[in-house]
Design a protein around this motif. Structure first.
Motif, PDB file in Angstrom:
ATOM      1  N   LEU A 164       0.820  -1.207   0.000  1.00 14.35           N
ATOM      2  CA  LEU A 164       0.000   0.000   0.000  1.00 14.35           C
ATOM      3  C   LEU A 164       0.860   1.266   0.000  1.00 14.35           C
ATOM      4  O   LEU A 164       0.451   2.298  -0.538  1.00 14.35           O
ATOM      5  CB  LEU A 164      -0.926  -0.009   1.221  1.00 14.35           C
ATOM      6  CG  LEU A 164      -2.014  -1.093   1.212  1.00 14.35           C
ATOM      7  CD1 LEU A 164      -2.727  -1.129   2.546  1.00 14.35           C
ATOM      8  CD2 LEU A 164      -3.009  -0.861   0.076  1.00 14.35           C
ATOM      9  N   ALA A 165       2.050   1.190   0.588  1.00 17.34           N
ATOM     10  CA  ALA A 165       2.924   2.360   0.669  1.00 17.34           C
ATOM     11  C   ALA A 165       3.682   2.621  -0.628  1.00 17.34           C
ATOM     12  O   ALA A 165       4.266   3.688  -0.793  1.00 17.34           O
ATOM     13  CB  ALA A 165       3.923   2.188   1.811  1.00 17.34           C
ATOM     14  N   HIS A 166       3.688   1.636  -1.542  1.00 17.32           N
ATOM     15  CA  HIS A 166       4.388   1.779  -2.822  1.00 17.32           C
ATOM     16  C   HIS A 166       3.386   1.550  -3.952  1.00 17.32           C
ATOM     17  O   HIS A 166       3.327   0.459  -4.514  1.00 17.32           O
ATOM     18  CB  HIS A 166       5.549   0.785  -2.922  1.00 17.32           C
ATOM     19  CG  HIS A 166       6.640   1.033  -1.933  1.00 17.32           C
ATOM     20  ND1 HIS A 166       6.582   0.574  -0.631  1.00 17.32           N
ATOM     21  CD2 HIS A 166       7.806   1.714  -2.050  1.00 17.32           C
ATOM     22  CE1 HIS A 166       7.681   0.950   0.007  1.00 17.32           C
ATOM     23  NE2 HIS A 166       8.430   1.648  -0.818  1.00 17.32           N
ATOM     24  N   PRO A 167       2.581   2.544  -4.290  1.00 17.22           N
ATOM     25  CA  PRO A 167       1.561   2.377  -5.332  1.00 17.22           C
ATOM     26  C   PRO A 167       2.177   1.926  -6.649  1.00 17.22           C
ATOM     27  O   PRO A 167       3.273   2.350  -7.029  1.00 17.22           O
ATOM     28  CB  PRO A 167       0.948   3.776  -5.456  1.00 17.22           C
ATOM     29  CG  PRO A 167       1.284   4.464  -4.175  1.00 17.22           C
ATOM     30  CD  PRO A 167       2.602   3.912  -3.739  1.00 17.22           C
ATOM     31  N   ALA A 173      -6.303   0.235  -2.768  1.00 16.21           N
ATOM     32  CA  ALA A 173      -6.788   1.062  -1.665  1.00 16.21           C
ATOM     33  C   ALA A 173      -7.354   0.161  -0.581  1.00 16.21           C
ATOM     34  O   ALA A 173      -7.740  -0.988  -0.833  1.00 16.21           O
ATOM     35  CB  ALA A 173      -7.850   2.040  -2.148  1.00 16.21           C
ATOM     36  N   GLU A 200      -1.906   4.808   4.839  1.00 18.55           N
ATOM     37  CA  GLU A 200      -2.552   4.591   3.537  1.00 18.55           C
ATOM     38  C   GLU A 200      -3.935   3.978   3.668  1.00 18.55           C
ATOM     39  O   GLU A 200      -4.720   3.969   2.706  1.00 18.55           O
ATOM     40  CB  GLU A 200      -1.678   3.691   2.658  1.00 18.55           C
ATOM     41  CG  GLU A 200      -0.392   4.337   2.176  1.00 18.55           C
ATOM     42  CD  GLU A 200       0.694   4.385   3.230  1.00 18.55           C
ATOM     43  OE1 GLU A 200       1.682   5.102   3.016  1.00 18.55           O
ATOM     44  OE2 GLU A 200       0.543   3.688   4.281  1.00 18.55           O
ATOM     45  N   GLU A 226      -7.571   4.221   4.860  1.00 19.73           N
ATOM     46  CA  GLU A 226      -8.550   5.227   5.294  1.00 19.73           C
ATOM     47  C   GLU A 226      -9.286   4.719   6.526  1.00 19.73           C
ATOM     48  O   GLU A 226      -9.704   3.549   6.578  1.00 19.73           O
ATOM     49  CB  GLU A 226      -9.533   5.502   4.161  1.00 19.73           C
ATOM     50  CG  GLU A 226     -10.613   6.506   4.501  1.00 19.73           C
ATOM     51  CD  GLU A 226     -11.584   6.714   3.359  1.00 19.73           C
ATOM     52  OE1 GLU A 226     -12.747   7.089   3.640  1.00 19.73           O
ATOM     53  OE2 GLU A 226     -11.204   6.493   2.186  1.00 19.73           O
ATOM     54  N   HIS A 242     -12.137   3.890  -6.386  1.00 22.20           N
ATOM     55  CA  HIS A 242     -10.963   3.041  -6.250  1.00 22.20           C
ATOM     56  C   HIS A 242     -10.983   1.808  -7.158  1.00 22.20           C
ATOM     57  O   HIS A 242     -10.068   0.981  -7.083  1.00 22.20           O
ATOM     58  CB  HIS A 242     -10.800   2.624  -4.794  1.00 22.20           C
ATOM     59  CG  HIS A 242     -10.477   3.785  -3.896  1.00 22.20           C
ATOM     60  ND1 HIS A 242      -9.290   4.479  -3.965  1.00 22.20           N
ATOM     61  CD2 HIS A 242     -11.216   4.404  -2.928  1.00 22.20           C
ATOM     62  CE1 HIS A 242      -9.285   5.454  -3.075  1.00 22.20           C
ATOM     63  NE2 HIS A 242     -10.445   5.429  -2.432  1.00 22.20           N
ATOM     64  N   SER A 297     -10.760  -3.788   0.968  1.00 23.53           N
ATOM     65  CA  SER A 297      -9.710  -3.447   0.006  1.00 23.53           C
ATOM     66  C   SER A 297     -10.333  -3.314  -1.372  1.00 23.53           C
ATOM     67  O   SER A 297     -11.393  -3.885  -1.653  1.00 23.53           O
ATOM     68  CB  SER A 297      -8.608  -4.515  -0.033  1.00 23.53           C
ATOM     69  OG  SER A 297      -9.043  -5.677  -0.725  1.00 23.53           O
TER      70      SER A 297
END
Length: 389
Positions: free
Chosen positions: A68-71, A78, A100, A102, A119, A140
């Motif tokens: 999630l931190a590296h799209p 998401a 990341e 929500e 998303h 997700s």
């Protein structure tokens, strides 16, 4: 075990939900939800979740956070964790979620629908669960929409042979096209299979067909293995030379030979266009870990009642490209090749003329990219469509 290998393992468990019917799924989308939920569990529930994930809960959680931190430029990813007010037992678990993800109160149905559309690139228009009575909702979303580097040609469906040739008019053809690759390989689970790979920017979609007698679960497992092996080792590590195979017709291909100025070999492929829409009940297979994850969240929130865990997925494969999306949620309510003989050229035409497996894998965009070779979507194709001109 690498993350792609873990995903192959989880995808094999997920395949049981398809029951050999035409479907599309994202085992990765489900695995992400499970990994994010994992820190909520302890004791036997944590052990069950770790068994499903294929790794200890901390390692799996870190892997999900890293994704999630590296799209990825070709895969929209998401996640969200929404809870009703007045459930302080969930606070410690919520604190484990990365920025990341929500977080906030349970959304209205309209807000949830908007989240799903945003998303999934607009592919999923409505959120797959009624949010009005929910107390906890972890979700997700994965989506992709890519154009092939080179679009397919089309051919008469009669060239496909088999039962589909009489129900279709046009099929997709890949013959010496840049961005397309076809070959024959041996697999442990499904024996000798035919493979086609269609390349897009950042994504590869691999189609694998075995003998008609092979079990769908075995072909899907083989397709995941082939896709990951190709990403890790390249063509020479997995493909079988046409000069090691007999000339003539086979159930899955035809091999011809001629004298030519360009000795060697090449492989063409014929396959149908297709689309699929699926809904999967993730609690129907306990080995997926969602029953344990739901109980863990219920214990923290001090809730009782049924656990709702589902995935809605869709995909479309055609002449110009591929698109797919999946929304996954868990919720609860209140209450080596031989040298080729010189002077000869062999050609194989692979025919995807009966049900087969498809796996879409991501290409990394930087060194040590966590998305490299990672299976994102998979499908079992038994309802082909005409290729559009």
């Amino acid at each position: 075990m690498t993350l792609p290998d873990l995903m192959c393992r989880y995808a094999e468990r997920f395949a049981a939900l398809g029951r050999g019917e035409h479907h599309v799924a994202s085992p990765l989308g489900a695995w992400l939800v499970l990994a994010l939920a994992a820190p909520a569990a302890s004791g036997e529930l944590a052990d069950e979740i770790a068994d499903a994930l294929g790794a200890d809960v901390d390692a799996a959680h870190r892997a999900a956070v890293e994704l999630l931190a590296h799209p990825h430029p070709a895969v929209s990813a998401a996640a969200a964790a929404w809870v009703r007010e007045g459930l302080p037992g969930l606070n410690a678990w919520l604190s484990t979620l990365p920025a990341e993800v929500e977080t906030g109160p349970i959304p209205t149905q309209g807000q949830a629908d908007s989240w799903a559309r945003e998303h999934t690139l607009g592919l999923i228009d409505r959120f797959p669960v009624d949010t009005s009575d929910l107390a906890v909702l972890l979700v997700s979303a994965l989506a992709t929409r890519v154009t092939w580097l080179t679009r397919f040609d089309t051919a008469d469906a009669a060239d496909l042979r088999g039962p589909w040739s009489s129900t279709l008019h046009r099929v997709l053809r890949a013959s010496r096209l840049p961005g397309h690759d076809a070959y024959i390989t041996e697999t442990e689970r499904a024996g000798r299979v035919a493979v086609h790979r269609a390349l897009a920017d950042g994504l590869v979609v691999t189609s694998v067909i075995a003998e008609a007698t092979a079990a769908p679960g075995d072909v899907l497992a083989a397709a995941h293995d082939v896709a990951v092996a190709r990403a890790q080792h390249g063509a020479d590590a997995v493909s079988v030379s046409l000069f090691d195979l007999p000339l003539g017709d086979h159930a899955l291909w035809t091999i011809t030979e001629e004298e030519g100025v360009n000795p060697g070999e090449h492989v063409d492929a014929l396959l149908p266009a297709w689309h699929a829409n699926s809904a999967h009940d993730l609690t129907a297979e306990p080995k997926l870990g969602f029953v344990a994850a739901g109980h863990a969240l219920q214990q923290l929130a001090r809730l009782k009642g049924p656990i709702d865990a589902k995935q809605t997925a869709l995909a479309r494969y055609g002449r110009r490209g591929f698109e797919a999306a999946a929304v996954t949620h868990v919720a609860m309510a209140t209450s080596a090749r031989r040298a080729e003989p010189s002077g000869l050229h062999r050609t194989a035409t692979l025919r995807f003329g009966h049900p087969y497996a498809v796996v879409a894998t991501a290409h990394g965009t930087e060194p040590d990219d966590p998305w490299e070779g990672l299976p994102v979507f998979s499908a079992w194709i038994s309802k082909p469509e005409d290729a559009q001109e």
